[in-house]
Design a protein around this motif. Sequence first.
Motif, mmCIF file in Angstrom:
data_model
loop_
_atom_site.group_PDB
_atom_site.id
_atom_site.type_symbol
_atom_site.label_atom_id
_atom_site.label_comp_id
_atom_site.label_asym_id
_atom_site.label_seq_id
_atom_site.Cartn_x
_atom_site.Cartn_y
_atom_site.Cartn_z
ATOM 1 N N LYS A 22 0.773 -1.308 0.020
ATOM 2 C CA LYS A 22 0.101 -0.011 -0.169
ATOM 3 C C LYS A 22 0.857 1.413 0.037
ATOM 4 O O LYS A 22 0.428 2.213 -0.062
ATOM 5 N N ILE A 23 2.070 1.057 0.276
ATOM 6 C CA ILE A 23 3.165 2.242 0.291
ATOM 7 C C ILE A 23 4.217 1.892 -0.508
ATOM 8 O O ILE A 23 4.739 0.675 -0.127
ATOM 9 N N GLY A 24 4.764 2.543 -1.672
ATOM 10 C CA GLY A 24 5.914 1.995 -2.407
ATOM 11 C C GLY A 24 6.634 3.363 -2.715
ATOM 12 O O GLY A 24 6.221 4.482 -2.889
ATOM 13 N N VAL A 25 7.947 3.004 -2.707
ATOM 14 C CA VAL A 25 8.939 3.902 -2.782
ATOM 15 C C VAL A 25 10.189 3.498 -3.886
ATOM 16 O O VAL A 25 10.483 2.124 -3.552
ATOM 17 N N ILE A 26 10.485 4.077 -4.747
ATOM 18 C CA ILE A 26 11.705 3.899 -5.550
ATOM 19 C C ILE A 26 12.463 4.932 -5.685
ATOM 20 O O ILE A 26 12.369 6.382 -5.139
ATOM 21 N N VAL A 27 13.757 4.807 -5.776
ATOM 22 C CA VAL A 27 15.037 5.612 -5.260
ATOM 23 C C VAL A 27 16.109 5.407 -6.485
ATOM 24 O O VAL A 27 16.388 4.242 -6.946
ATOM 25 N N GLY A 28 16.906 6.379 -6.823
ATOM 26 C CA GLY A 28 17.838 6.391 -7.777
ATOM 27 C C GLY A 28 19.120 6.973 -7.117
ATOM 28 O O GLY A 28 19.009 7.906 -6.610
ATOM 29 N N LEU A 29 20.024 6.025 -7.190
ATOM 30 C CA LEU A 29 21.530 6.426 -6.781
ATOM 31 C C LEU A 29 22.550 6.489 -7.808
ATOM 32 O O LEU A 29 22.750 5.241 -8.488
ATOM 33 N N ALA A 30 23.187 7.485 -8.179
ATOM 34 C CA ALA A 30 24.156 7.375 -9.454
ATOM 35 C C ALA A 30 25.589 7.254 -8.734
ATOM 36 O O ALA A 30 26.031 7.696 -7.627
ATOM 37 N N GLY A 31 26.502 6.716 -9.460
ATOM 38 C CA GLY A 31 27.780 6.491 -9.039
ATOM 39 C C GLY A 31 28.373 5.242 -8.838
ATOM 40 O O GLY A 31 29.575 4.859 -9.100
ATOM 41 N N LYS A 32 27.398 4.426 -8.344
ATOM 42 C CA LYS A 32 27.722 3.095 -8.139
ATOM 43 C C LYS A 32 26.744 1.778 -8.145
ATOM 44 O O LYS A 32 25.411 2.439 -8.173
ATOM 45 N N ALA A 33 26.944 0.869 -8.675
ATOM 46 C CA ALA A 33 26.031 -0.361 -9.091
ATOM 47 C C ALA A 33 26.466 -1.541 -8.192
ATOM 48 O O ALA A 33 27.091 -2.480 -8.993
ATOM 49 N N ASP A 34 26.137 -1.606 -6.927
ATOM 50 C CA ASP A 34 26.870 -2.786 -6.211
ATOM 51 C C ASP A 34 25.811 -3.228 -5.235
ATOM 52 O O ASP A 34 24.796 -2.186 -5.012
ATOM 53 N N GLU A 35 25.744 -4.047 -4.720
ATOM 54 C CA GLU A 35 24.879 -4.658 -3.428
ATOM 55 C C GLU A 35 24.924 -3.667 -2.289
ATOM 56 O O GLU A 35 23.526 -3.555 -1.678
ATOM 57 N N ALA A 36 25.826 -3.049 -1.843
ATOM 58 C CA ALA A 36 25.848 -2.070 -0.690
ATOM 59 C C ALA A 36 24.938 -1.147 -1.153
ATOM 60 O O ALA A 36 24.290 -0.422 -0.294
#
Length: 301
Positions: free
Chosen positions: A166-180
């Motif tokens: 019922k509540i959803g959030v999406i987030v974008g992070l630039a600079g890295k693409a790893d599990e951390a």
Amino acid sequence: MAEITAALVKELRETTGAGMMDCKKALTESNGDKEAAIDWLRKKGLAAAAKKSGRVAAEGLVGVALAEGKAALVEINAETDFVARNEAFQNFVETVAKVALDGSDDVEALKAAAYPGTGRTVAEEAVNMVATIGENISVRRVAIINVPGGTAAAYVHSALKPGLGKIGVIVGLAGKADEATAQLGRQIGMHVAATRPDALSVAEVDPAALEREKNVLMDQARASGKPEAIIEKMVEGRVKKYYEDVVLLEQTWVHDGESKVKDVVKKAGVELTRFVRFTLGEGIEKEVSDFAAEVAAAAGV
């Protein structure tokens, strides 16, 4: 073969509320006989779907889908919370979220996109779902975050199943693409779900909202009777507190209660590019019925 005129199609559409192409097909199958065409539509569940389209749909599900460097968030509404637990409806929301990954924030474009394996569009499949489930269904909104070479993450609060709630959030992070970084993105999503920020940065705060807030703060400060120079300092401090309330990067990180979100992101060596938060049914006016009054009215009291 009877001629299927535009006027006849329009008339049938107005009578049943079914889609234009469905009406045309119904008339073709019925050799131009309007009554038979109405029966054809009813048998297919399309006329019934049209009758349900006027009902308020404020329940349903928010769904997310993830791909490499990309996240999609959709809200699909139904009339009752019961439908949210229907497996067919859940599958529909999951599929629409995946379809959305290849699109944009344009919900009309999403409705017009092909729904996999059916030969129908997303909008047409929604109508088909109405006939199957028996409730009005609405593909209400969509948001996409695209971070090439970076990380897109998602968080769903109180998920009924992975990616649906019922509540959803999406987030974008630039600079890295790893599990951390993906884990940090999920933590930011959880933070956003809890704190409901209005803007990513101070620069993105709505100028009109800021001006209204400043006017209120100025009036409150003047009521103290202090000199104008002191009042300006008071307002400056209160505006800073306002930013801490509504700006994501200025907020206190809910996971430790001390750090600023901007410092957490900086320490991770990434840039927070965008976030989107959907709460199911927000902004929809729900019809409130007074059952006692309805009974009294029916009884002529």
